[in-house]
Design an enzyme around this catalytic site. Structure first.
Site, PDB file in Angstrom:
ATOM      1  N   GLU A  90      -7.580   9.438  -3.777  1.00 25.73           N
ATOM      2  CA  GLU A  90      -8.197   8.255  -4.358  1.00 25.73           C
ATOM      3  C   GLU A  90      -8.715   7.351  -3.261  1.00 25.73           C
ATOM      4  O   GLU A  90      -8.119   7.251  -2.192  1.00 25.73           O
ATOM      5  CB  GLU A  90      -7.159   7.487  -5.179  1.00 25.73           C
ATOM      6  CG  GLU A  90      -6.773   8.226  -6.441  1.00 25.73           C
ATOM      7  CD  GLU A  90      -5.579   7.579  -7.129  1.00 25.73           C
ATOM      8  OE1 GLU A  90      -5.653   7.410  -8.345  1.00 25.73           O
ATOM      9  OE2 GLU A  90      -4.585   7.266  -6.468  1.00 25.73           O
ATOM     10  N   CYS A 103     -11.456   1.009   0.713  1.00 25.66           N
ATOM     11  CA  CYS A 103     -10.100   1.285   1.170  1.00 25.66           C
ATOM     12  C   CYS A 103      -9.975   2.807   1.241  1.00 25.66           C
ATOM     13  O   CYS A 103      -9.993   3.484   0.217  1.00 25.66           O
ATOM     14  CB  CYS A 103      -9.100   0.691   0.175  1.00 25.66           C
ATOM     15  SG  CYS A 103      -7.395   1.012   0.602  1.00 25.66           S
ATOM     16  N   CYS A 110       1.904  11.064   2.602  1.00 26.32           N
ATOM     17  CA  CYS A 110       2.211  10.412   3.878  1.00 26.32           C
ATOM     18  C   CYS A 110       3.633  10.795   4.274  1.00 26.32           C
ATOM     19  O   CYS A 110       4.520  10.863   3.423  1.00 26.32           O
ATOM     20  CB  CYS A 110       2.106   8.895   3.730  1.00 26.32           C
ATOM     21  SG  CYS A 110       2.490   8.003   5.255  1.00 26.32           S
ATOM     22  N   CYS A 114       7.784   5.044   3.410  1.00 27.37           N
ATOM     23  CA  CYS A 114       8.272   3.677   3.170  1.00 27.37           C
ATOM     24  C   CYS A 114       8.764   3.572   1.731  1.00 27.37           C
ATOM     25  O   CYS A 114       8.146   4.123   0.811  1.00 27.37           O
ATOM     26  CB  CYS A 114       7.156   2.675   3.426  1.00 27.37           C
ATOM     27  SG  CYS A 114       6.498   2.809   5.087  1.00 27.37           S
ATOM     28  N   CYS A 117       6.359   2.274  -1.183  1.00 28.11           N
ATOM     29  CA  CYS A 117       4.982   2.773  -1.265  1.00 28.11           C
ATOM     30  C   CYS A 117       4.887   4.051  -2.090  1.00 28.11           C
ATOM     31  O   CYS A 117       5.643   4.997  -1.863  1.00 28.11           O
ATOM     32  CB  CYS A 117       4.462   3.032   0.146  1.00 28.11           C
ATOM     33  SG  CYS A 117       2.820   3.763   0.188  1.00 28.11           S
ATOM     34  N   GLY A 157      -1.666   7.513   3.481  1.00 31.96           N
ATOM     35  CA  GLY A 157      -1.647   8.140   4.797  1.00 31.96           C
ATOM     36  C   GLY A 157      -1.436   7.180   5.931  1.00 31.96           C
ATOM     37  O   GLY A 157      -1.699   5.995   5.820  1.00 31.96           O
ATOM     38  N   GLU A 158      -0.926   7.738   7.022  1.00 34.19           N
ATOM     39  CA  GLU A 158      -0.702   6.956   8.240  1.00 34.19           C
ATOM     40  C   GLU A 158      -1.782   7.379   9.240  1.00 34.19           C
ATOM     41  O   GLU A 158      -1.712   8.475   9.799  1.00 34.19           O
ATOM     42  CB  GLU A 158       0.716   7.234   8.764  1.00 34.19           C
ATOM     43  CG  GLU A 158       0.993   6.728  10.152  1.00 34.19           C
ATOM     44  CD  GLU A 158       0.556   5.291  10.407  1.00 34.19           C
ATOM     45  OE1 GLU A 158       1.016   4.374   9.708  1.00 34.19           O
ATOM     46  OE2 GLU A 158      -0.278   5.082  11.326  1.00 34.19           O
ATOM     47  N   SER A 212       1.742  -3.003   9.967  1.00 31.99           N
ATOM     48  CA  SER A 212       2.590  -3.189   8.793  1.00 31.99           C
ATOM     49  C   SER A 212       3.989  -3.527   9.277  1.00 31.99           C
ATOM     50  O   SER A 212       4.744  -2.650   9.684  1.00 31.99           O
ATOM     51  CB  SER A 212       2.596  -1.909   7.952  1.00 31.99           C
ATOM     52  OG  SER A 212       1.345  -1.745   7.347  1.00 31.99           O
ATOM     53  N   LEU A 213       4.296  -4.788   9.242  1.00 29.51           N
ATOM     54  CA  LEU A 213       5.544  -5.271   9.826  1.00 29.51           C
ATOM     55  C   LEU A 213       6.671  -5.283   8.778  1.00 29.51           C
ATOM     56  O   LEU A 213       7.696  -4.657   8.953  1.00 29.51           O
ATOM     57  CB  LEU A 213       5.280  -6.678  10.381  1.00 29.51           C
ATOM     58  CG  LEU A 213       6.285  -7.283  11.329  1.00 29.51           C
ATOM     59  CD1 LEU A 213       6.584  -6.368  12.497  1.00 29.51           C
ATOM     60  CD2 LEU A 213       5.753  -8.627  11.831  1.00 29.51           C
ATOM     61  N   HIS A 214       6.470  -6.061   7.728  1.00 32.91           N
ATOM     62  CA  HIS A 214       7.335  -6.054   6.544  1.00 32.91           C
ATOM     63  C   HIS A 214       8.761  -6.540   6.728  1.00 32.91           C
ATOM     64  O   HIS A 214       9.516  -6.610   5.755  1.00 32.91           O
ATOM     65  CB  HIS A 214       7.398  -4.665   5.890  1.00 32.91           C
ATOM     66  CG  HIS A 214       6.054  -4.070   5.605  1.00 32.91           C
ATOM     67  ND1 HIS A 214       4.950  -4.812   5.248  1.00 32.91           N
ATOM     68  CD2 HIS A 214       5.628  -2.782   5.646  1.00 32.91           C
ATOM     69  CE1 HIS A 214       3.924  -4.013   5.082  1.00 32.91           C
ATOM     70  NE2 HIS A 214       4.299  -2.792   5.310  1.00 32.91           N
ATOM     71  N   CYS A 331      -2.875  -2.091  -2.985  1.00 31.65           N
ATOM     72  CA  CYS A 331      -2.154  -1.511  -1.847  1.00 31.65           C
ATOM     73  C   CYS A 331      -0.913  -0.758  -2.279  1.00 31.65           C
ATOM     74  O   CYS A 331      -0.104  -1.264  -3.045  1.00 31.65           O
ATOM     75  CB  CYS A 331      -1.656  -2.614  -0.928  1.00 31.65           C
ATOM     76  SG  CYS A 331      -2.806  -3.007   0.333  1.00 31.65           S
TER      77      CYS A 331
END
Ligand code: SAH
Ligand code: SF4
Length: 345
Positions: A90, A103, A110, A114, A117, A157-158, A212-214, A331
């Site tokens: 997508e 996007c 991935c 996480c 996600c 994906g990373e 991406s800290l989070h 996201c």
């Protein structure tokens, strides 16, 4: 061989193998990228013999556009693409005041996993090629006949775990013969793959890096992002500092706000302390909830308090405007399924 994704120079070299002049390469290029023609038989300006030779020896792997969904306010659209091996991916188009932004997904699934996600829930299925990423951008151009202004690598994906193809994709997007996108309008978002950040710094491309800290500390980060055990915060922050010094580009930090996990006032203060000397902008993203994950977004007042603490401490921060939630295009909502047969068309 697949020719979708080839540059003008590559197509000119290709037609030479068939003893055709270079301008035939330009014609193929225009068919592929300007007119959206993806079968050789329809490339009517080419001599029939060349069309037949090409058809006999080359492929055009442009994915099938399985479906397109549009949000009620028409500002977000999502396409589902099926690639030659039936992999489904997508990608999302967002209409901002400054233009259209895509996007892009960089992998099917991935490996990072996480907890919040949807993309990583089934692990990594495979990397996408530069050509496959390019098709995500062009799918919207062809469907809507519009000019794309920017993209963010924030689909599934990373990107730094598919480094070479992602770099190739960005270079193809910058190609003046093609999309002619400015590197400044490209954002690469990473969960913090330390060696990848150092490598990217050496490319000297004026793209925007988003981290991406989070979490404000390793304990919470380890809980949310398994990759964090491999690359602890101190190492990630050192890599980002190096990146900023080497490229002179400001880094954006993304912080998904999750109720009672990382949204308390003390977390905001700890985050401010962590970022004090980083001069980065913080994007707060209220969690997009997913029925398969037992995590919730904070209440609006909690989000506001978090924002106030950060800005009060001198950290520039904004709450990300949400787009496309009702079409599952926000996201972390892009969930890839490998088997096309499982999906209604
Ligand atoms: N793998 C890269 C890029 C893709 S994810 C990365 O993690 O940075 C893009 C962004 O969406 C990341 O900041 C990610 O943390 C965020 N995201 C993932 N799941 C989300 C969710 N459920 N709600 C809100 N944001 C999410
Ligand atoms: Fe992968 Fe990014 Fe999702 Fe984490 S947030 S699982 S790194 S796509």
């Amino acid at each position: 061989m697949n020719i979708w994704g080839m540059s003008l120079a590559e197509l000119q070299a290709l037609v030479r193998q068939y003893d055709a002049p270079a301008y035939r390469g330009r014609q193929v290029y225009d068919y592929l990228y300007r007119r959206g023609v993806h079968t050789f038989a329809d490339m009517m300006q080419l001599p029939q013999a060349l069309r037949e030779q090409l058809a006999a020896t080359q492929r055009i792997d442009f994915p099938t556009i399985v479906s397109e969904q549009l949000s009620a306010d028409k500002r977000t659209a999502k396409v589902l693409l099926r690639y030659a091996d039936d992999a489904l991916v997508e990608s999302v188009l967002m209409h901002y005041n400054y233009g259209y932004s895509v996007c892009v997904s960089t992998q099917v699934g991935c490996a990072v996993g996480c907890r919040f996600c949807a993309s990583g829930q089934n692990g990594l299925i495979r990397n996408l090629t530069a050509a496959e990423m390019l098709a995500q951008v062009y799918a919207f151009q062809f469907l809507r006949d519009m000019r794309i202004h920017s993209f963010v690598l924030m689909g599934s994906g990373e990107p730094l775990q598919n480094y070479d193809e992602v770099l190739r994709f960005m270079r193809r997007c910058a190609d003046p013969e093609g999309l002619n996108l400015s590197y400044r309008n490209m954002t690469l978002s990473t969960s913090g793959i330390v060696p990848g950040i150092y490598r990217l710094a050496e490319e000297q491309l004026p793209i925007t890096l988003a981290l991406s800290l989070h979490a404000p500390n390793d304990t919470i980060r380890n809980e949310l992002m398994p990759i964090s055990r491999q690359y602890p915060l101190a190492e990630v922050m050192a890599a980002v500092r190096h990146y900023r010094e080497r490229t002179k580009r400001r880094v954006t930090c993304e912080y998904v706000l999750i109720r009672e996990v990382n949204d308390r006032p003390e977390h905001a203060r700890e985050l401010a302390a962590l970022l004090r000397h980083m001069r980065c902008h913080v994007n707060l993203i209220p969690l997009n909830e997913n029925p398969t994950v037992p995590l919730q977004r904070p209440e609006a007042a909690r989000i506001e308090t978090f924002l106030q603490i950060l800005t009060g401490e001198g950290i520039p921060a904004t709450v990300r405007k949400e787009m496309g939630r009702e079409i599952q295009a926000a996201c972390g909502q892009l969930k890839m399924k490998f088997l096309a047969k499982q999906r209604p068309i």
